[in-house]
Design a protein around this motif. Structure first.
Motif, PDB file in Angstrom:
ATOM      1  N   TYR A 137       0.823  -1.202   0.000  1.00 19.70           N
ATOM      2  CA  TYR A 137       0.000   0.000   0.000  1.00 19.70           C
ATOM      3  C   TYR A 137       0.862   1.259   0.000  1.00 19.70           C
ATOM      4  O   TYR A 137       1.912   1.312   0.661  1.00 19.70           O
ATOM      5  N   SER A 138       0.407   2.266  -0.724  1.00 17.04           N
ATOM      6  CA  SER A 138       1.153   3.524  -0.820  1.00 17.04           C
ATOM      7  C   SER A 138       1.132   4.267   0.514  1.00 17.04           C
ATOM      8  O   SER A 138       2.053   5.008   0.836  1.00 17.04           O
ATOM      9  N   GLU A 139       0.068   4.030   1.306  1.00 21.27           N
ATOM     10  CA  GLU A 139      -0.020   4.603   2.648  1.00 21.27           C
ATOM     11  C   GLU A 139      -0.267   3.478   3.648  1.00 21.27           C
ATOM     12  O   GLU A 139      -1.066   2.586   3.402  1.00 21.27           O
ATOM     13  N   ASP A 140       0.435   3.533   4.761  1.00 23.12           N
ATOM     14  CA  ASP A 140       0.282   2.496   5.776  1.00 23.12           C
ATOM     15  C   ASP A 140      -1.151   2.473   6.302  1.00 23.12           C
ATOM     16  O   ASP A 140      -1.822   3.499   6.378  1.00 23.12           O
ATOM     17  N   ILE A 141      -1.605   1.257   6.657  1.00 19.63           N
ATOM     18  CA  ILE A 141      -2.979   1.064   7.122  1.00 19.63           C
ATOM     19  C   ILE A 141      -2.951   0.661   8.587  1.00 19.63           C
ATOM     20  O   ILE A 141      -2.213  -0.249   8.982  1.00 19.63           O
ATOM     21  N   SER A 142      -3.786   1.311   9.390  1.00 25.94           N
ATOM     22  CA  SER A 142      -3.836   0.965  10.816  1.00 25.94           C
ATOM     23  C   SER A 142      -5.256   0.828  11.339  1.00 25.94           C
ATOM     24  O   SER A 142      -5.492   0.138  12.324  1.00 25.94           O
ATOM     25  N   SER A 143      -6.218   1.491  10.694  1.00 27.45           N
ATOM     26  CA  SER A 143      -7.577   1.507  11.225  1.00 27.45           C
ATOM     27  C   SER A 143      -8.317   0.205  10.933  1.00 27.45           C
ATOM     28  O   SER A 143      -7.997  -0.511   9.981  1.00 27.45           O
ATOM     29  N   GLY A 144      -9.330  -0.090  11.748  1.00 26.48           N
ATOM     30  CA  GLY A 144     -10.144  -1.282  11.536  1.00 26.48           C
ATOM     31  C   GLY A 144     -10.835  -1.262  10.196  1.00 26.48           C
ATOM     32  O   GLY A 144     -10.867  -2.265   9.479  1.00 26.48           O
ATOM     33  N   ALA A 145     -11.393  -0.094   9.824  1.00 26.48           N
ATOM     34  CA  ALA A 145     -12.082   0.018   8.542  1.00 26.48           C
ATOM     35  C   ALA A 145     -11.110  -0.171   7.381  1.00 26.48           C
ATOM     36  O   ALA A 145     -11.427  -0.842   6.389  1.00 26.48           O
ATOM     37  N   GLY A 146      -9.930   0.396   7.499  1.00 27.94           N
ATOM     38  CA  GLY A 146      -8.927   0.252   6.454  1.00 27.94           C
ATOM     39  C   GLY A 146      -8.462  -1.183   6.305  1.00 27.94           C
ATOM     40  O   GLY A 146      -8.253  -1.666   5.186  1.00 27.94           O
ATOM     41  N   LEU A 147      -8.311  -1.884   7.423  1.00 24.78           N
ATOM     42  CA  LEU A 147      -7.889  -3.282   7.383  1.00 24.78           C
ATOM     43  C   LEU A 147      -8.964  -4.157   6.757  1.00 24.78           C
ATOM     44  O   LEU A 147      -8.667  -5.059   5.976  1.00 24.78           O
ATOM     45  N   ARG A 148     -10.235  -3.894   7.096  1.00 21.47           N
ATOM     46  CA  ARG A 148     -11.328  -4.668   6.512  1.00 21.47           C
ATOM     47  C   ARG A 148     -11.394  -4.459   4.998  1.00 21.47           C
ATOM     48  O   ARG A 148     -11.590  -5.411   4.231  1.00 21.47           O
ATOM     49  N   ALA A 149     -11.228  -3.208   4.576  1.00 19.62           N
ATOM     50  CA  ALA A 149     -11.246  -2.910   3.141  1.00 19.62           C
ATOM     51  C   ALA A 149     -10.082  -3.601   2.433  1.00 19.62           C
ATOM     52  O   ALA A 149     -10.235  -4.146   1.338  1.00 19.62           O
ATOM     53  N   ALA A 150      -8.900  -3.588   3.074  1.00 18.07           N
ATOM     54  CA  ALA A 150      -7.728  -4.243   2.485  1.00 18.07           C
ATOM     55  C   ALA A 150      -7.962  -5.747   2.364  1.00 18.07           C
ATOM     56  O   ALA A 150      -7.621  -6.354   1.343  1.00 18.07           O
ATOM     57  N   MET A 151      -8.572  -6.346   3.390  1.00 14.30           N
ATOM     58  CA  MET A 151      -8.849  -7.780   3.362  1.00 14.30           C
ATOM     59  C   MET A 151      -9.837  -8.108   2.245  1.00 14.30           C
ATOM     60  O   MET A 151      -9.643  -9.069   1.479  1.00 14.30           O
TER      61      MET A 151
END
Length: 373
Positions: free
Chosen positions: A264-278
């Protein structure tokens, strides 16, 4: 084909040079959709989810002209091509077409190595049908595919797998390219390194920093330089840059895993961001699982943190993963076990392994030798 036509003895099979065809269907999923729905013909079509978190599984050539590509987020594809038409995947239709196509392949040779639903290597060194020419066989295969499925295929004909695969992409769509043994190294020399199987964007960037842009640039480097810079990948690159590939076509090839990952171009830390990434990774990998017709029972999650430390977590089920929903749930469960994360992530990947093996196929005896051209 006489012995003076080849550059290296290492390209020879048991009875001389191999004759390899790589057949690749043209925009397969999207072409099936356009075939089955006349309203889609001539229009930019993407197979996949058109929602905010959807991913393009395949794109028609009309869509590709706008820069739309497989594995691209749907929102990006829609931005590139506002008139893009999204169609939900119909894997049963793709499997049905693939089954017909593989039957055509096996009419001409038992030595078929499918790579996915839409492409395969064929070793036609043994002239099962007495046709006399590998190029003629490739033409007949393409004609029969069009006649029996209404779809087009491109083919590469050469003396090894590496060059045949490169050649099949040379005159797409609905094209054929023949690379004779004496022309292999010269053909490879003019290609950008990004065309080499296994060289991704990061590999190409590293090569650019080393002043390597083409096959000729690679071929100019000695093996010590290659091993110092590319490790275990060096020997493959060294041979490939010289038009050499020793791998046989394996009708009984057993795939060990199917997977994918994204940085990812930007690091992911939030729950919503992790769910979207999954969800994004599940979409990408499940499409590859379907395309490969893979069945397995172990799911592995790969995470790389912002400090580049990497961890993996795996879960093996008692039976094969039944569907995309179960695959997604297993991946999410593995991620949930890691929460809360000690730091943001820069990469996520999923892999399906413990796959069922393919059926072995017997070699056809007492067959005549075949010329490439």
């Amino acid at each position: 084909m006489d012995g003076d036509d080849h550059d290296h003895d290492s390209t020879e099979g048991e009875g001389g040079l191999r004759k390899i065809i790589h057949v690749d269907m043209d925009a397969f999923f999207a072409s099936v959709e356009q075939r089955d729905n006349p309203e889609l013909r001539g229009k930019p079509v993407a197979v996949g989810g058109g929602g905010g978190r959807g991913v393009v599984a395949a794109a028609s050539y009309e869509a590709r002209s706008f820069g739309v590509r497989s594995a691209m987020p749907s929102v990006t594809a829609k931005r590139l091509c506002p008139d893009l038409i999204f169609v939900r995947p119909r894997f049963e239709a793709y499997r049905e077409a693939s089954h017909i196509i593989r039957g055509i392949f096996r009419h001409f040779t038992p030595h078929v190595e499918p790579l996915s639903l839409d492409e395969a290597y064929l070793d036609v060194t043994d002239d099962v049908r007495g046709i006399g020419s590998a190029t003629r066989i490739a033409d007949l295969i393409r004609q029969r595919i069009r006649g029996e499925t209404g779809l087009t295929a491109s083919a590469g004909v050469s003396y090894n797998k590496f060059i045949a695969k490169l050649a099949s992409d040379q005159n797409k769509p609905d094209g054929i390219c023949i690379i004779k043994p004496g022309d292999g190294a010269r053909f490879v020399a003019g290609l950008p390194v990004r065309r080499f199987h296994g060289v991704g964007p990061k590999g190409a960037e590293k090569m650019a920093r080393l002043g390597i842009a083409t096959g000729a640039d690679l071929a100019a480097k000695d093996i010590d330089f290659m091993r110092a810079n590319f490790g275990s990948f060096a020997d493959y690159l060294y041979r490939a840059a010289r038009g050499i590939d020793l791998r046989p076509v394996r009708a009984n090839r057993i795939r060990k895993s199917v997977g994918g990952e994204r940085t990812y171009s930007e690091d992911i830390s939030s729950g919503a961001g992790l769910r979207a990434a999954m969800e994004h990774i599940v979409d990408i990998v499940w499409e590859r699982i379907e395309r490969a017709e893979a069945k397995g029972r172990t799911v592995t999650l790969k995470i790389k943190y912002t400090d580049f430390t990497q961890i993996t977590r795996a879960q093996s089920l008692l039976a094969n993963i039944a569907n995309k929903t179960e695959f997604a749930a297993t991946g999410q469960a593995l991620l949930d076990e890691l929460l809360p994360l000690p730091m943001p992530i820069r990469l996520m990947g999923l892999t399906l392994s413990n796959l069922e093996g393919a059926q072995r196929e017997e070699r056809s005896p007492d067959t005549a030798q075949l010329s490439l051209l």
